[in-house]
Design an enzyme around this catalytic site. Structure first.
Site, PDB file in Angstrom:
ATOM      1  N   HIS A  10     -63.963 -24.194  -0.185  1.00 34.12           N
ATOM      2  CA  HIS A  10     -64.796 -25.378  -0.225  1.00 34.12           C
ATOM      3  C   HIS A  10     -64.049 -26.771   0.680  1.00 34.12           C
ATOM      4  CE1 HIS A  10     -67.531 -27.944  -2.451  1.00 34.12           C
ATOM      5  NE2 HIS A  10     -66.482 -28.995  -2.557  1.00 34.12           N
ATOM      6  N   ASP A  12     -64.211 -30.493   1.555  1.00 35.03           N
ATOM      7  CA  ASP A  12     -64.635 -31.764   1.239  1.00 35.03           C
ATOM      8  C   ASP A  12     -64.676 -32.853   2.232  1.00 35.03           C
ATOM      9  OD1 ASP A  12     -65.501 -31.559  -1.362  1.00 35.03           O
ATOM     10  OD2 ASP A  12     -63.485 -31.427  -2.254  1.00 35.03           O
ATOM     11  N   GLY A 121     -59.174 -36.329  -5.058  1.00 33.61           N
ATOM     12  CA  GLY A 121     -58.600 -35.058  -5.888  1.00 33.61           C
ATOM     13  C   GLY A 121     -57.788 -35.557  -7.316  1.00 33.61           C
ATOM     14  N   GLY A 122     -57.679 -34.673  -8.021  1.00 34.84           N
ATOM     15  CA  GLY A 122     -56.868 -34.587  -9.282  1.00 34.84           C
ATOM     16  C   GLY A 122     -57.410 -35.467 -10.308  1.00 34.84           C
ATOM     17  N   ASP A 152     -67.852 -28.934  -9.400  1.00 37.53           N
ATOM     18  CA  ASP A 152     -66.862 -29.512  -8.449  1.00 37.53           C
ATOM     19  C   ASP A 152     -65.929 -30.780  -8.991  1.00 37.53           C
ATOM     20  OD1 ASP A 152     -65.225 -30.091  -6.245  1.00 37.53           O
ATOM     21  OD2 ASP A 152     -66.812 -30.874  -4.982  1.00 37.53           O
ATOM     22  N   GLY A 153     -64.714 -30.394  -9.562  1.00 33.37           N
ATOM     23  CA  GLY A 153     -63.767 -31.557  -9.958  1.00 33.37           C
ATOM     24  C   GLY A 153     -63.227 -31.353 -11.352  1.00 33.37           C
ATOM     25  N   GLY A 154     -61.866 -31.327 -11.288  1.00 28.62           N
ATOM     26  CA  GLY A 154     -61.385 -31.106 -12.460  1.00 28.62           C
ATOM     27  C   GLY A 154     -61.464 -29.557 -13.229  1.00 28.62           C
ATOM     28  N   GLY A 174     -59.635 -27.170  -6.992  1.00 27.48           N
ATOM     29  CA  GLY A 174     -58.450 -27.951  -6.249  1.00 27.48           C
ATOM     30  C   GLY A 174     -57.155 -28.177  -6.621  1.00 27.48           C
TER      31      GLY A 174
HETATM   32 ZN    ZN Z   1     -66.393 -30.931  -3.236  1.00 24.28          ZN
END
Ligand code: ZN
Length: 192
Positions: A10, A12, A121-122, A152-154, A174
């Site tokens: 993926h 970004d 991120g994060g 997407d995310g966490g 991520g």
């Molecule tokens: Zn993404």
């Protein structure tokens, strides 16, 4: 590239306008393309995805997703991605209602529900996005069952299960992946 059992990479893209951060763009995608045969899932967090879609496709994207909150006309952007011969996906931010995807659901191969605010991120997973994910899964099953539903995310081992329970079938990780002592074990745990 060491990919530890993942199914796609993926990518970004942030332009410093649509989100307040700048990541990387077309030359980096071209360089990664030369190093892997893995599916390159390009997520455009940019103001004008219609303008750039063909260039990312030419650089090696296997699929492109873009934000419905961007400035580009969504249907024209979907058509432009399809004209490159690759799947198109639409993305919504945490505060965008589920209904925003409905006009395009029959013409995309993927819907991506952001589970954090895009741009950095994060961040911690937003549980408040799960009812929306669940609703979109129902609409996909009714209207376009081949469509993928991505988050997407966490995403970590714990939140991955919650996302799957609410209908996601593509999970982007991520920080949890890159911080894992054993990334391959992390991937197995997420898929289990
Ligand atoms: Zn993404």
């Amino acid at each position: 590239l060491e990919t530890s059992g993942t199914d796609m990479l993926h990518f970004d893209v942030m332009d410093g306008r649509f989100v307040d951060n700048i990541s990387f763009g077309i030359p980096v995608l071209e360089a990664i393309r030369k190093k892997t045969d893995l599916f390159l899932d390009v997520h455009l967090m940019i103001s004008d995805p219609l303008h750039y879609a063909a260039r990312f496709a030419k650089a090696g994207a296997n699929g492109i997703t873009f934000h419905l909150e961007s400035e580009s006309d969504p249907q024209k952007t979907i058509d432009a991605i399809h004209a490159c011969g690759i799947p198109a996906g639409i993305v919504i931010k945490p505060n965008t209602p589920a209904e925003a995807v409905l006009p395009y659901l029959s013409s995309v191969e993927m819907v991506l529900v952001m589970t954090v605010e895009p741009g950095f991120g994060g961040q911690s997973f937003l549980h408040s996005t799960m009812p929306k994910l669940h609703q979109i899964r129902q609409w996909i099953d009714e209207q376009n069952p081949a469509c993928e539903l991505e988050v997407d995310g966490g995403v970590n081992v714990e939140t991955a299960k919650i996302c799957r329970d609410n209908g996601a079938n593509v999970l982007v990780a991520g920080s949890a992946y890159f911080k894992a002592a054993d990334p391959a074990a992390f991937v197995r745990a997420v898929k289990a």
